[in-house]
Write an enzyme that holds these catalytic residues in place. Sequence first.
Site, short mmCIF file in Angstrom:
data_model
loop_
_atom_site.label_atom_id
_atom_site.label_comp_id
_atom_site.label_asym_id
_atom_site.label_seq_id
_atom_site.Cartn_x
_atom_site.Cartn_y
_atom_site.Cartn_z
N ASP A 17 17.35 -3.64 20.95
CA ASP A 17 16.58 -3.12 19.82
C ASP A 17 15.21 -3.74 19.80
OD1 ASP A 17 15.61 -2.32 17.38
OD2 ASP A 17 17.15 -3.31 16.19
N THR A 32 0.83 -1.22 0.00
CA THR A 32 0.00 0.00 0.00
C THR A 32 0.86 1.26 0.00
OG1 THR A 32 -0.13 0.01 2.42
CG2 THR A 32 -1.91 -1.13 1.24
N HIS A 71 19.91 -7.98 16.31
CA HIS A 71 18.97 -8.81 15.54
C HIS A 71 19.20 -10.32 15.71
CE1 HIS A 71 17.36 -5.60 12.51
NE2 HIS A 71 17.35 -5.17 13.75
N GLU A 99 8.23 -2.17 12.79
CA GLU A 99 9.35 -1.38 12.26
C GLU A 99 10.39 -2.26 11.62
OE1 GLU A 99 13.39 0.72 12.85
OE2 GLU A 99 12.64 -1.29 13.28
#
Lengths: 709, 709
Positions: A348, A263, A515, A386
């Site tokens: 994070d 979108t 991560h 995010e």
Amino acid sequence: MQWVKVLGGVVGAAALLGLGIIVGHFAIPKGADSPAPSASASQDLDLKILETVIEQLDANRIRENLRELSKEPHLATTPRDEALVQLLLQRWQDPESGLDSARTTEYEVLLSFPSGEQPNRVAVVNSTGAILFSCRHSEENLTGEQGGPNVVPPYAAYAPPGTPQGPLVYANQGSEEDFKELQNKGVKLQDSIVLTRYGGVGRGAKAVNAAKYGVAGVLVYTDPKDINDGKSLPNETFPHSWCLPPSGVERGSYFEYFGDPLTPYLPAMPSSFRLNSDNASGFPPIPIQPIGFEDAQVLLCQVNVSVHNRLELRNSSNVLGIIRGAVEPDRYVLYGNHRDSWVHGAVDPSTGTAVLLELSRVLGTLLKKGTWRPRRSIVFASWGAEEFGLIGSTEFTEEFFSKLQERAVAYINVDISVFANATLRVQGTPPIQSVVFSAAKQISAPGSSGLSIYDNWIRYYNRSSSVYGLVPSVGTLGAGSDYAPFIHFLGISSMDIAYTYDRSKTSARIYPTYHTAFDTFDYVDKFLDPGFSSHQAVARTAGSVLLRLSDSLFLPLNVSDYSETLRSFLQAAEDLRVLLEQHGISLGPLVTAVERFEGAATAFNQRIATLREGTPDPLQVRMINDQLMLLERTFLNSQAFPEERYYSHVLWAPRTGSVATFPGLSNAYSQAKNTGHEPAAWAEVQRQLSIVVAALEGAAATLRPVADL
Amino acid sequence: MQWVKVLGGVVGAAALLGLGIIVGHFAIPKGADSPAPSASASQDLDLKILETVIEQLDANRIRENLRELSKEPHLATTPRDEALVQLLLQRWQDPESGLDSARTTEYEVLLSFPSGEQPNRVAVVNSTGAILFSCRHSEENLTGEQGGPNVVPPYAAYAPPGTPQGPLVYANQGSEEDFKELQNKGVKLQDSIVLTRYGGVGRGAKAVNAAKYGVAGVLVYTDPKDINDGKSLPNETFPHSWCLPPSGVERGSYFEYFGDPLTPYLPAMPSSFRLNSDNASGFPPIPIQPIGFEDAQVLLCQVNVSVHNRLELRNSSNVLGIIRGAVEPDRYVLYGNHRDSWVHGAVDPSTGTAVLLELSRVLGTLLKKGTWRPRRSIVFASWGAEEFGLIGSTEFTEEFFSKLQERAVAYINVDISVFANATLRVQGTPPIQSVVFSAAKQISAPGSSGLSIYDNWIRYYNRSSSVYGLVPSVGTLGAGSDYAPFIHFLGISSMDIAYTYDRSKTSARIYPTYHTAFDTFDYVDKFLDPGFSSHQAVARTAGSVLLRLSDSLFLPLNVSDYSETLRSFLQAAEDLRVLLEQHGISLGPLVTAVERFEGAATAFNQRIATLREGTPDPLQVRMINDQLMLLERTFLNSQAFPEERYYSHVLWAPRTGSVATFPGLSNAYSQAKNTGHEPAAWAEVQRQLSIVVAALEGAAATLRPVADL
């Protein structure tokens, strides 16, 4: 063991190419409580309140926030992510320390997950296809937190499924130059599997670049030299140090753009038009999979990669909390961070969310007690998804485009609040420099140096300003966190605030467990910020900036600080002058436009100074503040970069050209030089130059006295 | 003589196709004098001042203005056009009746002129090429004003040069349907010259459509049936009546877009990037030339057309005059008209400029006397090169894009102020309806009816409003005059005000001498508005609207009046529901969005009413006014219509589909139906629907209480 040598010897060709750094990181803050006195229209920032806020920001509460936030993995849209949505709502609706109101906004967005049934696999096979070696499917469970059904296995989000097989080729960082060099050396890339290391170029770019050479699949590993200052043995890595263990794998989004992939430019409401995912652009063109260095060092010969990722439409929530402004409720100071993580996400983004919650608690408490209410509205935001590409924040800017464009004063992002304990690090647009400096001068740096955060900062990152002399250097904003849609798409003055490394002590590309499943509470508590004093320092700095922006009579944005940027861009453009003039392109109008901006900004600041000496009426102040707020918008041009989704800021769009000048000019110039000087390419240089000139002239016009013609 | 029959018999095929109307017209206002008391921040519109202004607007002064303005031809950028620039500057800098300041802004723009040496020629030739008949090169000099070097010969601006020759085919209005019908009837179009009449489709579209069928050249004439209610004889046309003489030829721009053709989206500064004119789009693809009906009736057989137009870069000026606002100088009410004409341009545009000058004189006089100063700034503008495609106004909006987008309250356009004497006619966006009605109710209509302008208006143009009952109908804004860039590109609430026809008395497509050499002062003085009372009525109406917008405490824009438009668009969309649902497209989100807009607008108006009852502080008023001002901006979406230069207003972009609903939806729906129901075409329907929904939701969000989440 020398890592690079091993790889270089065993696998391949281009291992000695440069070491690059990519940073794609992200973080939150904490909370406040009750309605307050109706401020007068000419009330300025209350320094006592500011001191109270700074005083009350509590390191231990931040630590407890972090413990709670990072207790479980909370990948976007999973049950634990939703539980954190409820936690935020509960905090922001608390009768003692909550905000005026809080709610969620939900979007239906396209995410990418590994298959539950078919794990992604990387294996070394012999000529008959028999498996000689298989890479790990998950990280080693070193602290009991790396196991369990909620730890998502390492994968490259948005990588297409596929099971390519072929000879392994080491391709360094997978940059365009890396592949070109391999090709020049005669290395066969067609139908190969390339092994690349993180860094240098964006994640997805490695697959994009590889596909151009017929590569069938890509592996990405984290090199100990890039992340661990060379350390790679189990006993010298986590949990024995902050270094990444051999089995650690950096997850990440491999989507080229940001926002929901289906979108673009529309909020991802369930009813919104969606691209067919076959037509959506920005996904890696070939299968790609991240692995740990433990596995990377043993790979050789024929490799088989099985990627079974699946695209899924999921509902992702933002949580918004607001404190209504007493005098100008229609001016918004936004403060946000994302909530979702790849695994536990202690650093994070939970170091940021822990700070967010503490800051909102302190302000909420003053509010609920009736001690304070800001002049302008404060909007706290916890963004969803995010990690998949700034999705929650981007959809938010799409949904509230007009309202934000008209009313947002600034956006403060505190994603990872603490990378390390050495110094403050701020990225932002030039007008926010002054307010950050004011805040940083007022607060003591953690540790026993006795220095202010500012004085400590200047020791690590500084530059010589033509205006101010030696000052801390404020970095520029890329697209590494949720500030990106605010600055690039909406033209809202933005900043990102964190505590970070002493670069003389580590050259880690980013904190080592980034991560991975090793990014846990204990990691922060033991290695990153024992005592949480750096967290507190960030909370205080960001809190002071927030309060200054929300409560100051005149907005503490110094538009004149754009002049130094423009001068430096102009100076860099001078290197292009000869070739430009050979193509009939004059820098004269650019020089004039920069001078006009400087003149207008200087005169504007003088008018503010004069007004400050008198007793300006509320409308006079409002008019000045509108000029301050809207200056950043004048740098947007939706026609400037039609190929770059969302990017419209003519000063901060991505620069691929090598000359450090205005990005459109730099890129078009490089293109013209590289494409054999085609007239159309030089026309684009002239077009980009005209776009910059028009933007600067428009910016100058916005700063001039409002009734001047 | 029945004109259509003559042509139908002699020339051709499709003469009985429908009669269409195109209007592409344009007009100015007049001046005021000295600094005034510093108004208080809560001062509302002063009704006595308003009455004074209305009283002082003088019909005879308008007449004298018109005489001066239309004394000589003043084609854009010619010496007389430049002389009028000086006249305007002089008036606006007059010590007794001038404004606070005035200046010009100059652009270097691409215009198109006939060659001085080689006149364009249309001739009937025999098989050997010998000339049997030549069309006139200029109009007959009936009043002594149609001769001389400054009367530009009839031509089609921006038509390419060329000398096509071929058999003549009559192609009615030159619409797509007209050519399709000719082809179906077996008429050979390849290498022909087609004769078309004005109307039905835009000027340039006739050449665009013709070229698709291999037509070599196009002629356009004005049919007496369309312009003269059938009258065509010399003794029943000008100077004996208002009708167009047989030799009269409508000039005009045949450029498809608006703005300078070489600098789309950039101000046409001398240094700006320019497209190569070979690459510029929007010019007619084949030679085209307008002729009079005198010539049109005798054309037959083989026709040779010689067009020698030349493109030239010229400097064109806007003149801007400002009255600084006392309280909110950073809010601009703009009032403008173009200055340039095709020949003398008495009606078009000087009836408008005559009114502009009178209005600026009256306001300037009050200003210089110290009697009055508006709350907000007033900007008067005289645009250059409008006739070539709204060039001056468009370049202005490009140059001051940010400033205008942030600060412009509304744009009032008074181009041709008087088409005829019957009634007021207003085009505009819904929020301006209420202020126009208020003004029109206050002023007496010209003539002896004793009715107000409003009550007279409602007799001619009315509609049944679901909210108000029977009201005058306000038309929608196309791109016929300088309001186009303001509404379509910038999203500024705009309007166009004029006096016009009694449609029961004439079906003229437009006043007959439009864009001809017969549009002179005497024409206005004798036929259009003897006594200039209609001019005065327009001056008073527009003046009252201007003062209400500049001086009212709360902006007199009623955002709730958008609800009726949205309802009617929604109702029309209901006709599409079945087919949409067959393609999986739901109207549900659109229905919800319209309801939310209605709810938000109603509640917003209630909040204003409540505020009015109390004593709102200046900042509260400002916040409400910002919502009122910026509502129109929320309907812009720069991604909505990538092919339509400048158009970004999702409610008022050009509608080519037949269903009277949201233009993007209507057009995409037509396209999907016509292209055999391709999935990509239905995807575009869904995309357009989502764009509208997002815009309406954004508009509703802008109207909600500012600190609501």
